[in-house]
Design a protein around this motif. Sequence first.
Motif, PDB file in Angstrom:
ATOM      1  N   MET A  43       0.829  -1.197   0.000  1.00  0.00           N
ATOM      2  CA  MET A  43       0.000   0.000   0.000  1.00  0.00           C
ATOM      3  C   MET A  43       0.859   1.241   0.000  1.00  0.00           C
ATOM      4  O   MET A  43       1.883   1.279   0.658  1.00  0.00           O
ATOM      5  N   GLY A  44       0.407   2.243  -0.702  1.00  0.00           N
ATOM      6  CA  GLY A  44       1.176   3.466  -0.733  1.00  0.00           C
ATOM      7  C   GLY A  44       0.895   4.317   0.474  1.00  0.00           C
ATOM      8  O   GLY A  44      -0.063   4.107   1.212  1.00  0.00           O
ATOM      9  N   GLN A  45       1.718   5.327   0.704  1.00  0.00           N
ATOM     10  CA  GLN A  45       1.545   6.170   1.871  1.00  0.00           C
ATOM     11  C   GLN A  45       0.361   7.103   1.711  1.00  0.00           C
ATOM     12  O   GLN A  45      -0.160   7.618   2.672  1.00  0.00           O
ATOM     13  N   GLY A  46      -0.109   7.310   0.494  1.00  0.00           N
ATOM     14  CA  GLY A  46      -1.212   8.226   0.289  1.00  0.00           C
ATOM     15  C   GLY A  46      -2.564   7.588   0.489  1.00  0.00           C
ATOM     16  O   GLY A  46      -3.590   8.193   0.248  1.00  0.00           O
ATOM     17  N   GLY A  47      -2.618   6.334   0.967  1.00  0.00           N
ATOM     18  CA  GLY A  47      -3.885   5.660   1.159  1.00  0.00           C
ATOM     19  C   GLY A  47      -3.865   4.320   0.466  1.00  0.00           C
ATOM     20  O   GLY A  47      -2.841   3.873  -0.024  1.00  0.00           O
ATOM     21  N   GLU A  48      -5.013   3.690   0.453  1.00  0.00           N
ATOM     22  CA  GLU A  48      -5.084   2.369  -0.155  1.00  0.00           C
ATOM     23  C   GLU A  48      -4.926   2.456  -1.662  1.00  0.00           C
ATOM     24  O   GLU A  48      -5.449   3.356  -2.295  1.00  0.00           O
ATOM     25  N   PRO A  49      -4.215   1.523  -2.263  1.00  0.00           N
ATOM     26  CA  PRO A  49      -4.106   1.527  -3.726  1.00  0.00           C
ATOM     27  C   PRO A  49      -5.423   1.082  -4.320  1.00  0.00           C
ATOM     28  O   PRO A  49      -6.220   0.430  -3.673  1.00  0.00           O
ATOM     29  N   ARG A  50      -5.649   1.479  -5.571  1.00  0.00           N
ATOM     30  CA  ARG A  50      -6.852   0.977  -6.227  1.00  0.00           C
ATOM     31  C   ARG A  50      -6.708  -0.526  -6.382  1.00  0.00           C
ATOM     32  O   ARG A  50      -5.608  -1.071  -6.371  1.00  0.00           O
ATOM     33  N   ARG A  51      -7.844  -1.190  -6.523  1.00  0.00           N
ATOM     34  CA  ARG A  51      -7.819  -2.649  -6.620  1.00  0.00           C
ATOM     35  C   ARG A  51      -6.963  -3.069  -7.809  1.00  0.00           C
ATOM     36  O   ARG A  51      -7.081  -2.557  -8.895  1.00  0.00           O
ATOM     37  N   GLY A  52      -6.100  -4.051  -7.582  1.00  0.00           N
ATOM     38  CA  GLY A  52      -5.272  -4.563  -8.660  1.00  0.00           C
ATOM     39  C   GLY A  52      -3.925  -3.883  -8.780  1.00  0.00           C
ATOM     40  O   GLY A  52      -3.019  -4.420  -9.400  1.00  0.00           O
ATOM     41  N   GLN A  53      -3.782  -2.705  -8.173  1.00  0.00           N
ATOM     42  CA  GLN A  53      -2.538  -1.965  -8.353  1.00  0.00           C
ATOM     43  C   GLN A  53      -1.343  -2.739  -7.822  1.00  0.00           C
ATOM     44  O   GLN A  53      -0.278  -2.751  -8.438  1.00  0.00           O
ATOM     45  N   LEU A  91     -10.019  -0.938 -12.730  1.00  0.00           N
ATOM     46  CA  LEU A  91      -9.418   0.039 -13.633  1.00  0.00           C
ATOM     47  C   LEU A  91      -9.520   1.447 -13.050  1.00  0.00           C
ATOM     48  O   LEU A  91     -10.460   1.753 -12.311  1.00  0.00           O
ATOM     49  N   ASP A  92      -8.570   2.301 -13.414  1.00  0.00           N
ATOM     50  CA  ASP A  92      -8.707   3.701 -13.039  1.00  0.00           C
ATOM     51  C   ASP A  92      -9.643   4.379 -14.041  1.00  0.00           C
ATOM     52  O   ASP A  92     -10.101   3.762 -15.012  1.00  0.00           O
ATOM     53  N   GLY A  93      -9.943   5.658 -13.798  1.00  0.00           N
ATOM     54  CA  GLY A  93     -10.898   6.360 -14.644  1.00  0.00           C
ATOM     55  C   GLY A  93     -10.545   6.392 -16.120  1.00  0.00           C
ATOM     56  O   GLY A  93     -11.379   6.046 -16.974  1.00  0.00           O
ATOM     57  N   PRO A  94      -9.327   6.809 -16.478  1.00  0.00           N
ATOM     58  CA  PRO A  94      -8.953   6.856 -17.897  1.00  0.00           C
ATOM     59  C   PRO A  94      -9.012   5.488 -18.574  1.00  0.00           C
ATOM     60  O   PRO A  94      -9.439   5.368 -19.724  1.00  0.00           O
ATOM     61  N   ALA A  95      -8.590   4.428 -17.863  1.00  0.00           N
ATOM     62  CA  ALA A  95      -8.620   3.090 -18.450  1.00  0.00           C
ATOM     63  C   ALA A  95     -10.059   2.635 -18.673  1.00  0.00           C
ATOM     64  O   ALA A  95     -10.388   2.051 -19.709  1.00  0.00           O
ATOM     65  N   ALA A  96     -10.922   2.896 -17.699  1.00  0.00           N
ATOM     66  CA  ALA A  96     -12.332   2.537 -17.853  1.00  0.00           C
ATOM     67  C   ALA A  96     -12.945   3.289 -19.024  1.00  0.00           C
ATOM     68  O   ALA A  96     -13.753   2.751 -19.781  1.00  0.00           O
ATOM     69  N   ALA A  97     -12.539   4.544 -19.191  1.00  0.00           N
ATOM     70  CA  ALA A  97     -13.059   5.351 -20.292  1.00  0.00           C
ATOM     71  C   ALA A  97     -12.643   4.771 -21.640  1.00  0.00           C
ATOM     72  O   ALA A  97     -13.431   4.751 -22.594  1.00  0.00           O
ATOM     73  N   ARG A  98     -11.404   4.283 -21.726  1.00  0.00           N
ATOM     74  CA  ARG A  98     -10.941   3.672 -22.984  1.00  0.00           C
ATOM     75  C   ARG A  98     -11.740   2.418 -23.306  1.00  0.00           C
ATOM     76  O   ARG A  98     -12.084   2.170 -24.467  1.00  0.00           O
ATOM     77  N   VAL A  99     -12.045   1.620 -22.289  1.00  0.00           N
ATOM     78  CA  VAL A  99     -12.826   0.405 -22.513  1.00  0.00           C
ATOM     79  C   VAL A  99     -14.205   0.748 -23.066  1.00  0.00           C
ATOM     80  O   VAL A  99     -14.708   0.102 -23.982  1.00  0.00           O
TER      81      VAL A  99
END
Length: 205
Positions: A1-11, A157-165
């Motif tokens: 996990m990163g210091q800025g909070g929980e990573p997005r799922r799969g990261q 997926l993050d926002g940009p990746a979901a948008a591409r799908v």
Amino acid sequence: MGQGGEPRRGQSSDGELGMAVARAQEGDEAAFAVAYRIVQPGLLGYLRGLVGDEAEDVASDAWLEIARDLGRFRGDGAGFRGWTATIARHRALDHLRRQKVRPRASALEQDMLDLPGTHSTHEQALEALSTEYALELVSRLPRDQAEAVLLRVVVGLDGPAAARVLGKRPGAVRTAAYRGLKSLARQLSAEGVTDDGPRTLGESR
């Protein structure tokens, strides 16, 4: 996990996935199996949201295409998730056209819903969802909102990746996911869902 909070799922597994894909492109069958193991659960959950009980068959078709075109893929682990989701979505829509039915966001399995979530306003409310109730609520969402939530929450997926799908602008997908989660949270609040149930649905960033 990163210091800025929980990573997005799969990261956390994207690095491993990227390495496995690179080896698979060099002909390493064991590495392809690793990539499959990492990606398949989220992909199958997304497909269950679109085609229900036919998800296994559609996923099999998608993986045949993924294996066939693997040499053409360029990108990292996160990119591979998005690429495979795009292929799976195309196969799902082809299936639905043949069946002449509309996509539906339903029939998600328990293991697809037991995801870590951040604790922002709307996601926190979703943690009390029971499986059957979660499916019922998600199935009520408009298709664009349901798909956005599925791609962000289930596939990871993050926002940009979901948008591409989805072939849409990132802002439109972000808005759809936000509205979908807000709608779910509003329904939960109105119906008095408490924190007593198992945590079952939450969006990671």
